[in-house]
Write an enzyme that holds these catalytic residues in place. Structure first.
Site, PDB file in Angstrom:
ATOM      1  N   GLN A  50       2.176  -6.026  -3.075  1.00 44.97           N
ATOM      2  CA  GLN A  50       2.535  -6.072  -1.639  1.00 44.97           C
ATOM      3  C   GLN A  50       3.858  -5.317  -1.396  1.00 44.97           C
ATOM      4  O   GLN A  50       4.108  -4.350  -2.097  1.00 44.97           O
ATOM      5  CB  GLN A  50       2.603  -7.520  -1.133  1.00 44.97           C
ATOM      6  CG  GLN A  50       1.243  -8.202  -1.021  1.00 44.97           C
ATOM      7  CD  GLN A  50       0.815  -8.908  -2.281  1.00 44.97           C
ATOM      8  OE1 GLN A  50       1.613  -9.564  -2.929  1.00 44.97           O
ATOM      9  NE2 GLN A  50      -0.432  -8.788  -2.650  1.00 44.97           N
ATOM     10  N   ASP A  88       0.821  -1.222   0.000  1.00 43.96           N
ATOM     11  CA  ASP A  88       0.000   0.000   0.000  1.00 43.96           C
ATOM     12  C   ASP A  88       0.850   1.265   0.000  1.00 43.96           C
ATOM     13  O   ASP A  88       0.491   2.265   0.614  1.00 43.96           O
ATOM     14  CB  ASP A  88      -0.961   0.028   1.202  1.00 43.96           C
ATOM     15  CG  ASP A  88      -1.798  -1.234   1.270  1.00 43.96           C
ATOM     16  OD1 ASP A  88      -2.253  -1.671   0.207  1.00 43.96           O
ATOM     17  OD2 ASP A  88      -1.967  -1.784   2.372  1.00 43.96           O
ATOM     18  N   GLY A 122      -4.276  -4.775  -4.563  1.00 44.69           N
ATOM     19  CA  GLY A 122      -5.309  -3.881  -5.057  1.00 44.69           C
ATOM     20  C   GLY A 122      -4.653  -2.582  -5.450  1.00 44.69           C
ATOM     21  O   GLY A 122      -3.951  -1.978  -4.648  1.00 44.69           O
ATOM     22  N   HIS A 123      -4.811  -2.204  -6.675  1.00 38.63           N
ATOM     23  CA  HIS A 123      -4.226  -0.956  -7.143  1.00 38.63           C
ATOM     24  C   HIS A 123      -5.336  -0.012  -7.570  1.00 38.63           C
ATOM     25  O   HIS A 123      -6.159  -0.368  -8.403  1.00 38.63           O
ATOM     26  CB  HIS A 123      -3.307  -1.195  -8.358  1.00 38.63           C
ATOM     27  CG  HIS A 123      -2.039  -1.887  -7.979  1.00 38.63           C
ATOM     28  ND1 HIS A 123      -1.161  -2.368  -8.914  1.00 38.63           N
ATOM     29  CD2 HIS A 123      -1.505  -2.166  -6.787  1.00 38.63           C
ATOM     30  CE1 HIS A 123      -0.140  -2.913  -8.290  1.00 38.63           C
ATOM     31  NE2 HIS A 123      -0.330  -2.805  -6.995  1.00 38.63           N
ATOM     32  N   LYS A 143       1.935   2.212  -5.019  1.00 37.10           N
ATOM     33  CA  LYS A 143       2.604   1.677  -6.213  1.00 37.10           C
ATOM     34  C   LYS A 143       1.738   1.834  -7.450  1.00 37.10           C
ATOM     35  O   LYS A 143       2.242   2.036  -8.545  1.00 37.10           O
ATOM     36  CB  LYS A 143       2.908   0.177  -6.029  1.00 37.10           C
ATOM     37  CG  LYS A 143       3.918  -0.109  -4.934  1.00 37.10           C
ATOM     38  CD  LYS A 143       4.253  -1.587  -4.875  1.00 37.10           C
ATOM     39  CE  LYS A 143       3.106  -2.472  -4.452  1.00 37.10           C
ATOM     40  NZ  LYS A 143       2.631  -2.262  -3.076  1.00 37.10           N
ATOM     41  N   GLY A 144       0.395   1.743  -7.249  1.00 38.27           N
ATOM     42  CA  GLY A 144      -0.519   1.819  -8.394  1.00 38.27           C
ATOM     43  C   GLY A 144      -0.358   3.106  -9.163  1.00 38.27           C
ATOM     44  O   GLY A 144      -0.279   3.109 -10.384  1.00 38.27           O
TER      45      GLY A 144
END
Ligand code: IMP
Length: 430
Positions: free
Chosen positions: A223, A13, A40-41, A16-17
């Protein structure tokens, strides 16, 4: 930089997205190499906010081929759902390539993930309950099913039958849960096979040939380093290797081909799930980080645990991954604090640690040693050049750079792609 690996330097978290979304347009291929739909991005694309769990963020760009490598575990139902959502938004998934060797998440993996967490009770890991751990367990036990198994009905049925001998026993006798039949699983999964077939191919030759041609490949980690099964806070980790070595193993590209390893760290730190966290905050400062930073999990919606930036674990990420540089995200969330703390070491039983303690007990009980820096009170979300940041924000970044030993090449000052400061990053001229 032809082959760039992007890695989370903390507990996941890290934002990175956004960085992947921003950089992937410079690349020809964007490859996921580990994990599954536990990731989850959130990707902001124009006026649309999309949540991706499996498909690499590069899918947004027509010039990018998104790839899911052999190191990933795939829940076919989730993957097809994501493909449908993207297509309905007008984003084509036609170019997507899925490795023949990627492992499948089966329905019993999801059941066992939830059941084992319930059994652990107060000692639970806090998994995403998506079946990730049990799927990797079967991979290591050589009981797993792979993408390629979907395309031979008799092999698929044989392998499911072999797995069910053990799984049904565990489901029923250990957990008192319903069992599965080969027919039920085959009916469901072989229907997915029809739809997945056009996407499945060999990934290692694809990416190696691409690099030989001079194409650019981006390896998108999910991650973070402290969730790595080998280098993280075991057992409070995920079941794969989110560190840079995982990019090679999880796609079939050799380490000498990698040019750059970019680590992503938030300007503070968060963690979801259980496990040690030396700089965790339980006070108003922590509340402010959650509220201003909107710190809720993309996959499970859980509130994240907040804390001050921990330079000891980022230094460990530099070493474990061979980071060449860092991107610091969410710097804007720190605006308004009078003082900002940075953990520079730990203390436990009179001993000072400047690297992650070798024994888990020392890490569990480690007391953070803080340096306190002055905060800044101005809104920095509109700043686009490093020189235009307030002096205290520049000093903060310079201090993180000094502590990590690698340059900070990208700074994010807001969720939008435009809200980014590039310091030393050459964009590709297409
Ligand atoms: P699992 O990956 O679902 O087995 O969960 C293992 C641990 O990793 C738990 O603490 C999860 O909260 C954490 N985790 C898994 N995926 C992510 C992620 O994408 N971001 C942050 N934490 C994650």
């Amino acid at each position: 930089m032809a082959a760039t690996v992007l890695i989370g330097a903390q507990w996941g978290d890290e934002g990175k997205g956004k960085i992947t979304d921003l950089l992937s347009q410079d690349f020809d291929y964007v490859a996921r190499f580990q994990g599954g739909n536990n990731a989850g991005h959130t990707v902001i694309h124009g006026d649309r906010t999309l949540k991706l769990h499996l498909i690499p963020s590069g899918v947004m760009y027509e010039t990018v081929t998104p790839v899911i490598g052999n190191g990933c575990v795939i829940d076919p139902k989730v993957l097809l759902g994501e493909i449908d959502t993207l297509q309905s938004e007008g984003i084509s998934c036609e170019r997507l390539i899925i490795s023949t060797n990627a492992h499948l998440i089966m329905p019993y993996h999801r059941d066992l993930d939830g059941a084992s967490e319930r059994r652990l009770g107060a000692n639970e890991i806090g998994t995403t309950r998506r079946g990730i751990g049990p799927a990797y367990q079967d991979k290591a036990a050589r009981l797993g099913l792979r993408m390629q198994d979907l395309f031979d009905r008799s092999i698929f049925r044989e392998k499911v039958a072999a797995a069910l001998i053990e799984k049904n026993d565990i489901l029923q006798k250990v957990y008192g849960l319903p069992t599965y039949t080969v027919d039920a699983i085959a009916d469901e999964y072989l229907a997915y096979a029809e739809r997945l077939k056009p996407y499945v191919d060999e990934v290692s030759p694809l990416l190696n040939d691409a690099l030989d041609r001079g194409d650019w490949v981006f390896f998108e980690g999910a991650q973070g380093t402290q969730l790595d099964i080998d280098h993280g806070t075991y057992p409070f980790v995920t079941s794969s290797n989110p560190t840079s070595g995982g990019a090679c193993v999880g796609t079939g590209v050799g380490p000498a081909r990698i040019d750059r390893v970019l680590g992503i760290a938030k300007a503070y730190i968060t963690r979801v799930g259980a496990g040690p966290f030396p700089t965790e905050l339980f006070d108003d400062d922590g509340r402010q980080l959650i509220d201003v930073g909107h710190e809720y999990g993309t996959t499970t919606g859980r509130e994240r645990r907040p804390g001050w930036y921990d330079a000891v674990i980022v230094k460990s990420a530099v070493q474990v991954n061979g980071l060449t540089d860092l991107a610091i995200t969410k710097l804007d969330v720190l605006s308004g604090f009078d003082e900002i703390k940075v953990c520079v070491a730990y203390e436990h039983l009179g001993k000072r640690y400047t690297s992650v303690p070798g024994h888990q007990s020392a890490f569990h009980h480690a007391q953070p040693v803080y340096e306190t820096l002055p905060g800044w009170q101005t809104d920095i979300t509109g700043v686009r050049r490093f020189e235009d940041l307030p002096g205290a924000a520049r000093d903060y970044i310079n201090y993180l750079e000094e502590l990590s030993g690698v340059p900070v090449s990208i700074i994010a000052v807001g969720p939008d792609r435009a809200q980014t400061i590039f310091r030393d990053w050459e964009r590709r001229q297409r």
